[in-house]
Design a protein around this motif. Structure first.
Motif, PDB file in Angstrom:
ATOM      1  N   ILE A 118       0.842  -1.201   0.000  1.00 42.02           N
ATOM      2  CA  ILE A 118       0.000   0.000   0.000  1.00 42.02           C
ATOM      3  C   ILE A 118       0.875   1.249   0.000  1.00 42.02           C
ATOM      4  O   ILE A 118       0.620   2.201  -0.749  1.00 42.02           O
ATOM      5  CB  ILE A 118      -0.966  -0.020   1.199  1.00 42.02           C
ATOM      6  N   GLN A 119       1.917   1.272   0.822  1.00 44.60           N
ATOM      7  CA  GLN A 119       2.827   2.419   0.854  1.00 44.60           C
ATOM      8  C   GLN A 119       3.536   2.584  -0.494  1.00 44.60           C
ATOM      9  O   GLN A 119       3.717   3.710  -0.971  1.00 44.60           O
ATOM     10  CB  GLN A 119       3.863   2.253   1.958  1.00 44.60           C
ATOM     11  N   PHE A 120       3.923   1.481  -1.099  1.00 46.13           N
ATOM     12  CA  PHE A 120       4.557   1.501  -2.412  1.00 46.13           C
ATOM     13  C   PHE A 120       3.624   2.150  -3.433  1.00 46.13           C
ATOM     14  O   PHE A 120       4.019   3.054  -4.167  1.00 46.13           O
ATOM     15  CB  PHE A 120       4.896   0.062  -2.817  1.00 46.13           C
ATOM     16  N   GLN A 121       2.373   1.707  -3.453  1.00 45.87           N
ATOM     17  CA  GLN A 121       1.399   2.268  -4.379  1.00 45.87           C
ATOM     18  C   GLN A 121       1.184   3.749  -4.114  1.00 45.87           C
ATOM     19  O   GLN A 121       1.077   4.552  -5.044  1.00 45.87           O
ATOM     20  CB  GLN A 121       0.062   1.527  -4.269  1.00 45.87           C
ATOM     21  N   ASP A 122       1.142   4.132  -2.835  1.00 45.94           N
ATOM     22  CA  ASP A 122       0.936   5.536  -2.480  1.00 45.94           C
ATOM     23  C   ASP A 122       2.093   6.411  -2.971  1.00 45.94           C
ATOM     24  O   ASP A 122       1.872   7.518  -3.460  1.00 45.94           O
ATOM     25  CB  ASP A 122       0.752   5.697  -0.977  1.00 45.94           C
ATOM     26  N   MET A 123       3.331   5.923  -2.832  1.00 49.45           N
ATOM     27  CA  MET A 123       4.486   6.692  -3.310  1.00 49.45           C
ATOM     28  C   MET A 123       4.412   6.897  -4.820  1.00 49.45           C
ATOM     29  O   MET A 123       4.651   8.002  -5.321  1.00 49.45           O
ATOM     30  CB  MET A 123       5.790   5.982  -2.944  1.00 49.45           C
ATOM     31  N   VAL A 124       4.076   5.831  -5.536  1.00 51.90           N
ATOM     32  CA  VAL A 124       3.978   5.923  -6.988  1.00 51.90           C
ATOM     33  C   VAL A 124       2.834   6.862  -7.379  1.00 51.90           C
ATOM     34  O   VAL A 124       2.997   7.724  -8.250  1.00 51.90           O
ATOM     35  CB  VAL A 124       3.796   4.523  -7.620  1.00 51.90           C
ATOM     36  N   CYS A 125       1.701   6.749  -6.700  1.00 58.88           N
ATOM     37  CA  CYS A 125       0.546   7.595  -7.010  1.00 58.88           C
ATOM     38  C   CYS A 125       0.833   9.073  -6.754  1.00 58.88           C
ATOM     39  O   CYS A 125       0.405   9.941  -7.521  1.00 58.88           O
ATOM     40  CB  CYS A 125      -0.680   7.153  -6.204  1.00 58.88           C
ATOM     41  N   GLU A 126       1.557   9.380  -5.692  1.00 52.95           N
ATOM     42  CA  GLU A 126       1.915  10.773  -5.400  1.00 52.95           C
ATOM     43  C   GLU A 126       2.785  11.354  -6.508  1.00 52.95           C
ATOM     44  O   GLU A 126       2.618  12.516  -6.889  1.00 52.95           O
ATOM     45  CB  GLU A 126       2.618  10.888  -4.052  1.00 52.95           C
ATOM     46  N   GLU A 127       3.697  10.564  -7.014  1.00 50.64           N
ATOM     47  CA  GLU A 127       4.533  11.039  -8.125  1.00 50.64           C
ATOM     48  C   GLU A 127       3.688  11.253  -9.373  1.00 50.64           C
ATOM     49  O   GLU A 127       3.887  12.221 -10.093  1.00 50.64           O
ATOM     50  CB  GLU A 127       5.659  10.045  -8.422  1.00 50.64           C
ATOM     51  N   VAL A 128       2.739  10.358  -9.632  1.00 52.76           N
ATOM     52  CA  VAL A 128       1.857  10.528 -10.796  1.00 52.76           C
ATOM     53  C   VAL A 128       1.052  11.811 -10.627  1.00 52.76           C
ATOM     54  O   VAL A 128       0.946  12.613 -11.556  1.00 52.76           O
ATOM     55  CB  VAL A 128       0.933   9.303 -10.983  1.00 52.76           C
ATOM     56  N   ARG A 129       0.504  12.039  -9.426  1.00 54.40           N
ATOM     57  CA  ARG A 129      -0.288  13.253  -9.181  1.00 54.40           C
ATOM     58  C   ARG A 129       0.533  14.520  -9.407  1.00 54.40           C
ATOM     59  O   ARG A 129       0.028  15.503  -9.930  1.00 54.40           O
ATOM     60  CB  ARG A 129      -0.838  13.247  -7.761  1.00 54.40           C
ATOM     61  N   SER A 130       1.792  14.484  -8.974  1.00 50.78           N
ATOM     62  CA  SER A 130       2.627  15.674  -9.115  1.00 50.78           C
ATOM     63  C   SER A 130       2.963  15.978 -10.578  1.00 50.78           C
ATOM     64  O   SER A 130       3.309  17.105 -10.905  1.00 50.78           O
ATOM     65  CB  SER A 130       3.914  15.519  -8.306  1.00 50.78           C
ATOM     66  N   ARG A 131       2.849  14.997 -11.445  1.00 53.98           N
ATOM     67  CA  ARG A 131       3.179  15.186 -12.863  1.00 53.98           C
ATOM     68  C   ARG A 131       1.935  15.161 -13.748  1.00 53.98           C
ATOM     69  O   ARG A 131       2.051  15.120 -14.971  1.00 53.98           O
ATOM     70  CB  ARG A 131       4.141  14.086 -13.318  1.00 53.98           C
ATOM     71  N   ARG A 132       0.771  15.182 -13.170  1.00 52.62           N
ATOM     72  CA  ARG A 132      -0.458  14.983 -13.919  1.00 52.62           C
ATOM     73  C   ARG A 132      -0.768  16.127 -14.874  1.00 52.62           C
ATOM     74  O   ARG A 132      -1.604  15.996 -15.752  1.00 52.62           O
ATOM     75  CB  ARG A 132      -1.605  14.765 -12.944  1.00 52.62           C
ATOM     76  N   GLY A 133      -0.091  17.242 -14.724  1.00 51.37           N
ATOM     77  CA  GLY A 133      -0.321  18.379 -15.619  1.00 51.37           C
ATOM     78  C   GLY A 133      -0.042  18.058 -17.072  1.00 51.37           C
ATOM     79  O   GLY A 133      -0.573  18.700 -17.975  1.00 51.37           O
ATOM     80  N   ILE A 134       0.792  17.073 -17.323  1.00 46.98           N
ATOM     81  CA  ILE A 134       1.111  16.685 -18.704  1.00 46.98           C
ATOM     82  C   ILE A 134       0.143  15.629 -19.231  1.00 46.98           C
ATOM     83  O   ILE A 134       0.292  15.163 -20.352  1.00 46.98           O
ATOM     84  CB  ILE A 134       2.556  16.160 -18.814  1.00 46.98           C
ATOM     85  N   GLY A 135      -0.827  15.267 -18.434  1.00 45.40           N
ATOM     86  CA  GLY A 135      -1.772  14.221 -18.812  1.00 45.40           C
ATOM     87  C   GLY A 135      -1.446  12.940 -18.073  1.00 45.40           C
ATOM     88  O   GLY A 135      -0.296  12.702 -17.691  1.00 45.40           O
ATOM     89  N   LEU A 136      -2.458  12.142 -17.863  1.00 47.39           N
ATOM     90  CA  LEU A 136      -2.286  10.932 -17.066  1.00 47.39           C
ATOM     91  C   LEU A 136      -1.352   9.927 -17.740  1.00 47.39           C
ATOM     92  O   LEU A 136      -0.459   9.371 -17.101  1.00 47.39           O
ATOM     93  CB  LEU A 136      -3.648  10.296 -16.776  1.00 47.39           C
ATOM     94  N   LYS A 137      -1.521   9.711 -19.030  1.00 49.66           N
ATOM     95  CA  LYS A 137      -0.661   8.757 -19.732  1.00 49.66           C
ATOM     96  C   LYS A 137       0.791   9.229 -19.717  1.00 49.66           C
ATOM     97  O   LYS A 137       1.709   8.447 -19.456  1.00 49.66           O
ATOM     98  CB  LYS A 137      -1.133   8.547 -21.168  1.00 49.66           C
TER      99      LYS A 137
END
Length: 115
Positions: free
Chosen positions: A28-47
């Protein structure tokens, strides 16, 4: 009729060795770390964020997408360590950028106060 080999009884073909898998809370912590990084870069689009995070963490895009959807069942200790270290590096880099921006704003405040 085919029988089951005595060597295979109770063994599932896709079973992961217990020693290399980490606990559910670590997954769960692993997924949360990855998700936080995705959220921080989401301005370029999710893909695009999936691609960048996969590259930054040394994961596959599919693995990042699985983390985003909270579908990861197990995480190896090596995978956990790599993602944790790279997440710390990314946070330190962001912290340095913010400190630089604050310093620039403080210089401007000093300049306007003297005028």
């Amino acid at each position: 009729m085919l029988g089951i080999s005595p060597k295979s009884v109770g063994v599932t073909p896709k079973a992961m060795p217990e020693a290399s898998a980490m606990s559910d809370s670590k997954a769960i912590q692993f997924q949360d770390m990855v998700c936080e990084e995705v959220r921080s870069r989401r301005g370029i689009g999710l893909k695009g964020a999936f691609v960048e995070v996969a590259r930054a963490f040394g994961l596959t895009e599919r693995r990042v997408r699985a983390c985003w959807h909270h579908e990861v069942r197990s995480v190896t200790a090596d995978e956990w360590d790599v993602v944790r270290r790279r997440r710390i590096d990314a946070l330190k880099k962001r912290q340095a950028q913010i400190a630089h921006q604050i310093a620039l704003l403080n210089i401007e405040d000093d300049w306007t106060a003297s005028v």
